[in-house]
Design an enzyme around this catalytic site. Structure first.
Site, PDB file in Angstrom:
ATOM      1  N   PHE A 147       1.273 -12.020   2.164  1.00  0.00           N
ATOM      2  CA  PHE A 147       1.074 -13.473   2.239  1.00  0.00           C
ATOM      3  C   PHE A 147       2.047 -14.155   3.185  1.00  0.00           C
ATOM      4  CE2 PHE A 147       4.647 -13.581  -0.737  1.00  0.00           C
ATOM      5  CZ  PHE A 147       5.320 -14.713  -0.327  1.00  0.00           C
ATOM      6  N   LYS A 171      -7.912  -6.745   5.862  1.00  0.00           N
ATOM      7  CA  LYS A 171      -7.917  -7.409   4.549  1.00  0.00           C
ATOM      8  C   LYS A 171      -6.614  -8.211   4.425  1.00  0.00           C
ATOM      9  CE  LYS A 171      -6.439  -7.211   0.722  1.00  0.00           C
ATOM     10  NZ  LYS A 171      -6.008  -8.546   0.276  1.00  0.00           N
ATOM     11  N   GLU A 174      -5.039 -12.539  -0.115  1.00  0.00           N
ATOM     12  CA  GLU A 174      -5.970 -13.492  -0.716  1.00  0.00           C
ATOM     13  C   GLU A 174      -5.305 -14.840  -1.003  1.00  0.00           C
ATOM     14  OE1 GLU A 174      -4.627 -10.786  -1.870  1.00  0.00           O
ATOM     15  OE2 GLU A 174      -4.723 -10.555  -4.041  1.00  0.00           O
ATOM     16  N   ARG A 175      -3.955 -14.892  -0.902  1.00  0.00           N
ATOM     17  CA  ARG A 175      -3.274 -16.166  -1.147  1.00  0.00           C
ATOM     18  C   ARG A 175      -3.298 -17.059   0.088  1.00  0.00           C
ATOM     19  NH1 ARG A 175       2.267 -14.120  -3.861  1.00  0.00           N
ATOM     20  NH2 ARG A 175       1.608 -11.998  -3.488  1.00  0.00           N
ATOM     21  N   SER A 224       4.621  -5.278  -0.510  1.00  0.00           N
ATOM     22  CA  SER A 224       5.738  -4.897  -1.377  1.00  0.00           C
ATOM     23  C   SER A 224       5.829  -3.370  -1.503  1.00  0.00           C
ATOM     24  CB  SER A 224       5.551  -5.526  -2.756  1.00  0.00           C
ATOM     25  OG  SER A 224       4.336  -5.082  -3.308  1.00  0.00           O
ATOM     26  N   CYS A 279      10.565 -10.598   5.121  1.00  0.00           N
ATOM     27  CA  CYS A 279      11.111  -9.266   4.849  1.00  0.00           C
ATOM     28  C   CYS A 279      12.384  -9.021   5.646  1.00  0.00           C
ATOM     29  CB  CYS A 279      10.087  -8.195   5.154  1.00  0.00           C
ATOM     30  SG  CYS A 279       9.729  -8.114   6.894  1.00  0.00           S
ATOM     31  N   GLU A 385      14.496  -7.222  -4.806  1.00  0.00           N
ATOM     32  CA  GLU A 385      14.049  -8.182  -3.801  1.00  0.00           C
ATOM     33  C   GLU A 385      13.612  -9.457  -4.523  1.00  0.00           C
ATOM     34  OE1 GLU A 385      10.309  -7.335  -1.727  1.00  0.00           O
ATOM     35  OE2 GLU A 385      11.227  -8.071   0.107  1.00  0.00           O
TER      36      GLU A 385
HETATM   37  P1  NAD Z   1       1.874  -7.488  -2.039  1.00  0.00           P
HETATM   38  O1  NAD Z   1       2.310  -6.076  -2.020  1.00  0.00           O
HETATM   39  O2  NAD Z   1       1.700  -8.165  -3.351  1.00  0.00           O
HETATM   40  O3  NAD Z   1       0.471  -7.646  -1.279  1.00  0.00           O
HETATM   41  C1  NAD Z   1       0.262  -7.108   0.012  1.00  0.00           C
HETATM   42  C2  NAD Z   1      -1.221  -6.781   0.158  1.00  0.00           C
HETATM   43  O4  NAD Z   1      -1.573  -5.770  -0.796  1.00  0.00           O
HETATM   44  C3  NAD Z   1      -2.146  -7.964  -0.087  1.00  0.00           C
HETATM   45  O5  NAD Z   1      -3.182  -7.923   0.858  1.00  0.00           O
HETATM   46  C4  NAD Z   1      -2.654  -7.726  -1.499  1.00  0.00           C
HETATM   47  O6  NAD Z   1      -3.962  -8.201  -1.697  1.00  0.00           O
HETATM   48  C5  NAD Z   1      -2.633  -6.207  -1.634  1.00  0.00           C
HETATM   49  N1  NAD Z   1      -2.323  -5.749  -2.993  1.00  0.00           N
HETATM   50  C6  NAD Z   1      -1.493  -6.349  -3.889  1.00  0.00           C
HETATM   51  N2  NAD Z   1      -1.426  -5.625  -5.009  1.00  0.00           N
HETATM   52  C7  NAD Z   1      -2.216  -4.544  -4.838  1.00  0.00           C
HETATM   53  C8  NAD Z   1      -2.551  -3.414  -5.646  1.00  0.00           C
HETATM   54  N3  NAD Z   1      -2.061  -3.262  -6.860  1.00  0.00           N
HETATM   55  N4  NAD Z   1      -3.376  -2.485  -5.130  1.00  0.00           N
HETATM   56  C9  NAD Z   1      -3.876  -2.621  -3.885  1.00  0.00           C
HETATM   57  N5  NAD Z   1      -3.600  -3.675  -3.087  1.00  0.00           N
HETATM   58  C10 NAD Z   1      -2.782  -4.621  -3.552  1.00  0.00           C
HETATM   59  O7  NAD Z   1       2.916  -8.297  -1.118  1.00  0.00           O
HETATM   60  P2  NAD Z   1       3.007  -9.861  -0.885  1.00  0.00           P
HETATM   61  O8  NAD Z   1       3.560 -10.511  -2.111  1.00  0.00           O
HETATM   62  O9  NAD Z   1       1.748 -10.392  -0.304  1.00  0.00           O
HETATM   63  O10 NAD Z   1       4.095  -9.910   0.278  1.00  0.00           O
HETATM   64  C11 NAD Z   1       5.472  -9.888   0.041  1.00  0.00           C
HETATM   65  C12 NAD Z   1       6.035  -8.493   0.181  1.00  0.00           C
HETATM   66  O11 NAD Z   1       5.735  -7.977   1.473  1.00  0.00           O
HETATM   67  C13 NAD Z   1       7.547  -8.446   0.076  1.00  0.00           C
HETATM   68  O12 NAD Z   1       7.909  -7.312  -0.669  1.00  0.00           O
HETATM   69  C14 NAD Z   1       8.003  -8.310   1.513  1.00  0.00           C
HETATM   70  O13 NAD Z   1       9.263  -7.700   1.686  1.00  0.00           O
HETATM   71  C15 NAD Z   1       6.923  -7.460   2.063  1.00  0.00           C
HETATM   72  N6  NAD Z   1       6.835  -7.568   3.509  1.00  0.00           N
HETATM   73  C16 NAD Z   1       7.302  -6.515   4.236  1.00  0.00           C
HETATM   74  C17 NAD Z   1       7.275  -6.579   5.605  1.00  0.00           C
HETATM   75  C18 NAD Z   1       7.783  -5.438   6.421  1.00  0.00           C
HETATM   76  O14 NAD Z   1       7.553  -5.446   7.615  1.00  0.00           O
HETATM   77  N7  NAD Z   1       8.443  -4.446   5.848  1.00  0.00           N
HETATM   78  C19 NAD Z   1       6.763  -7.723   6.251  1.00  0.00           C
HETATM   79  C20 NAD Z   1       6.291  -8.765   5.481  1.00  0.00           C
HETATM   80  C21 NAD Z   1       6.334  -8.680   4.106  1.00  0.00           C
END
Ligand code: NAD
Length: 502
Positions: A147, A171, A174-175, A224, A279, A385
Site C-alpha cells: 500500500f 495485483k 487493495e487499500r 511485509s 520500507c 517493524e
Molecule cells: P502486505 O504484506 O500486507 O501486503 C502486500 C501485498 O500482499 C498486497 O498486495 C496484499 O494484498 C497482499 N497480501 C497481504 N496479505 C496476504 C496474504 N496473507 N496472502 C497473500 N497475499 C497477501 O504489506 P503492506 O501492509 O501493503 O505494505 C507494508 C509492508 O511492505 C511493510 O512491511 C514494508 O516494509 C513493506 N515494504 C517493503 C518494501 C521493500 O522494498 N522491501 C517496499 C515497500 C514496502
C-alpha cells in the site's frame, strides 16, 4: 463508486466480494474496490498469455518508444495521479509527486531496453565458430505490491518486465487501488497493446491464483516479511522465478563528529516522511558516544514541535495520516508497548488532535510524531517493524557496538551513518550486513539504473528489484553456438570440444 480491474486493454468487472476504500484524512469511504475471484484473475492471465507471442516479437526499440510516450503522459497527468495517491494513502502531495517521479525514472531506464538486451557475442569461440548469449523474455509474469507506494512500486516492476518482452498481471494493494489503474489506462494510450498489462484488484484469493497458475512464470512481490516468505516458498515450489521484498527496521548511526544539525534535519524526513510508512524509513537512531544522544534529542524535539500534521492535500502540512484505522490502532499500540517496556517517551504523538474542515475533531487516522529515548534491543519496539511516525533513540559506546546491533537484527534493508570520518565511513559501508547503505544520506534509495534490495529477512530471492537486476529477473539467458562450414570442409567425426582444436 466501484473500482474494478483492467483486463485486455479495458475496464473489467469480476468478483462477488468488495471492500471499502477509505480516505485516511477523513476516515470516510466514498468508493469500494472489487476483489477479483479466481475466474477473474484467470481471465487476466489468459489475456496476458494471448498477447505474449506478438509482444515478444515486437522489436525492443518499438517497446522502448511506448515507454517514452508513457513517461510524457505520466508527467502530463502527474497532478491527477498524485491526488489519487493522497486520497487513498494519505501522504502529502509533494511526497506523492516524489514517488511518482521515482517511478517515472524506472520507465526512463526501461526506455534503454534495446541497449540492455544487446547480449554478449564472441567471434571465433572455436575455429569458425561464433557464440553469443541473448536474453529472452519469460512469458506471463506477475507483480504484487504494497500500500505504501501506490504508483512507484508497480512502476519498479511492470515497465521493465514488458520492455523485456513479457506480458504482465499486476495485483496492487487493495487499500490503494486507483493509481495503478489510472497508469494502466495511460499505458494503453501510449500504445501498449491490449493484454500486455493487466491489473486485477484483490486480496489473498487473487494472490493465491497467481501463485498456483502454471502460466505465470515469475512473480515479483513487495510487502511485509511474513507474506514475502510465503510467496517466495510457494512460488518456488510451483517452479516459478520469485523475488520477494519484505519488511525493514532501519538504523541510522550518528558518530560524535557528525554534523548534528544536518543529521537532525535528515532524520526528521527519514523518520516521519510519509508518516513513517516507508520500507527505507529510519525508525531507530543509534547515538554513539557521550553527549551525542542529548544533542540529537534537543534538535529533534525542536523540529518535531514545529511539524504540521494534517490532510496530505494541504500543501502546508509536513505529514499526513496513517493509512487505515486498523494500522493507526497498531502503531498506537506500539507506543503503549514502548512505555510498558520502559523506554522513555519524550514526545507523545497520541496526544495529537487534528481539526477537520467542519471545525470538529477529525475522524482521520492522524498520529503525531513520536520520540522515545533509551530504546534497547530487548524491546518489541526495537525488534518489530512499526511502520509509523515513531523514532527510537538507542545509545551505544562505539561504532563497533552500533554495527553489532545492526548486524544482529533480523532485517537488513537500509542503514546510514552520519560522520565526518572517512575511514569510519568506509569501514561501515564495506562491513555492515545490510543491502542499501547511506553515508550522510538518510534514505539511500538507489537510483533507477542501480538495483534496490535488502539483505537477511528483507528480501527472499537472488536478484534485487529494478535496475540491471530487473533485466536479469525478467529474462532468461540463451547461449547459441554457431558454425557455418565453408563449402568443401572435410566432414569427419570429432570427439573433442571444438574450442580445444587448433
Ligand atoms: P502486505 O504484506 O500486507 O501486503 C502486500 C501485498 O500482499 C498486497 O498486495 C496484499 O494484498 C497482499 N497480501 C497481504 N496479505 C496476504 C496474504 N496473507 N496472502 C497473500 N497475499 C497477501 O504489506 P503492506 O501492509 O501493503 O505494505 C507494508 C509492508 O511492505 C511493510 O512491511 C514494508 O516494509 C513493506 N515494504 C517493503 C518494501 C521493500 O522494498 N522491501 C517496499 C515497500 C514496502
Amino acid at each position: 463508486m466501484t473500482i474494478t480491474h483492467w483486463i485486455n486493454g479495458e475496464p473489467a468487472a469480476g468478483g462477488e466480494r468488495s471492500q471499502p476504500v477509505y480516505d485516511p484524512a477523513t476516515g470516510q469511504s466514498a468508493q469500494e474496490v472489487q476483489l477479483a475471484d479466481r475466474a477473474t484473475v484467470e481471465r487476466a492471465i489468459a489475456a496476458a498469455e494471448q498477447a505474449y507471442p506478438a509482444w515478444r516479437d515486437t522489436p525492443p526499440l518499438k517497446r522502448a518508444r511506448i515507454m517514452m510516450k508513457l513517461k510524457d503522459l505520466l508527467e502530463q497527468h502527474a497532478d491527477a495521479i498524485c491526488q489519487l495517491i493522497t486520497a487513498e494513502h494519505g501522504k502529502v502531495l509533494s511526497d506523492a509527486l516524489g514517488e511518482l517521479q521515482r517511478g517515472i525514472e524506472n520507465i526512463e531506464y526501461a526506455g534503454y531496453v534495446p541497449e540492455l538486451l544487446k547480449g554478449e557475442h564472441s567471434k571465433e569461440a572455436g575455429p569458425g565458430i561464433d557464440s553469443w548469449s541473448e536474453f529472452q523474455p519469460l512469458g506471463v509474469v506477475a507483480g504484487i505490491t504494497p500500500f505504501n507506494f501506490p504508483a512507484m512500486v508497480p512502476l519498479w516492476m511492470w515497465p521493465m518486465a514488458v520492455a523485456c518482452g513479457n506480458t504482465f498481471v499486476l495485483k496492487p494493494s487493495e487499500r490503494v487501488p486507483s493509481a495503478a489503474l489510472y497508469i494502466a489506462r495511460l499505458a494503453a494510450e501510449a500504445g501498449l497493446p491490449p493484454g500486455v498489462l493487466n491489473v486485477v484488484n484483490g486480496d489473498r484469493e487473487a494472490v493465491e491464483t497467481l501463485l498456483h497458475d502454471g502460466r505465470v512464470k515469475a512473480i515479483s512481490f513487495v510487502g511485509s516479511t511474513p507474506v514475502a516468505e510465503h510467496i517466495y516458498h510457494t512460488g518456488c515450489a510451483q517452479n516459478k522465478r520469485v523475488q520477494a521484498l519484505g519488511g525493514a527496521k532501519n538504523h541510522a548511526v550518528v558518530l560524535p563528529d557528525a554534523d548534528i544539525p544536518g543529521a537532525v534535519g535528515a532524520l526528521m524526513g527519514a523518520a516521519f516522511g510519509s508518516c513513517g510508512q516507508r520500507c527505507m524509513a529510519i525508525p531507530l537512531v543509534v547515538a554513539v558516544g557521550d553527549g551525542t544522544a542529548e544533542a540529537l534529542i534537543a534538535g529533534l524535539r525542536q523540529q518535531m514541535a514545529a511539524m504540521r500534521v494534517g490532510p496530505g492535500s494541504d500543501n502546508r502540512n509536513d505529514m499526513g495520516p496513517l493509512v487505515t484505522q486498523q494500522h493507526y490502532q497498531k502503531v498506537k499500540g506500539y507506543i503503549d508497548q514502548g512505555v510498558a517496556e520502559g523506554a522513555e517517551l519524550l514526545v507523545d504523538g497520541r496526544e495529537l488532535s487534528v481539526i477537520g474542515a467542519d471545525g470538529r475533531p477529525s475522524q482521520g487516522y492522524f498520529l503525531g510524531p513520536t520520540l522515545f529515548d533509551r530504546v534497547t534491543p530487548g524491546m518489541r519496539i526495537y525488534q518489530e517493524e512499526i511502520f509509523g511516525p515513531v523514532l527510537g533513540v538507542v545509545r551505544a559506546a562505539s561504532l563497533p557496538e552500533a554495527m553489532a546491533l545492526i548486524d544482529a537484527h533480523e532485517y537488513g534493508n537500509g542503514t546510514c551513518l552520519f560522520t565526518r570520518d572517512g575511514e569510519a565511513a568506509r569501514y561501515f559501508s564495506s562491513r555492515i550486513q545490510v543491502g542499501m547503505v547511506g553515508i550522510n544520506v538518510a534514505l539511500p534509495v538507489p537510483v533507477a539504473y542501480h538495483s534496490f534490495g535488502g539483505w537477511k529477512r528483507s528480501l527472499f530471492g537472488d536478484l534485487h528489484a529494478y535496475g540491471p537486476d530487473a533485466v536479469r529477473f525478467y529474462t532468461k539467458r540463451k547461449t547459441v553456438t554457431q558454425r557455418w562450414p565453408a563449402s568443401g570442409d572435410a566432414r569427419r567425426a570429432s570427439f573433442s570440444f571444438p574450442s580445444g582444436q587448433g
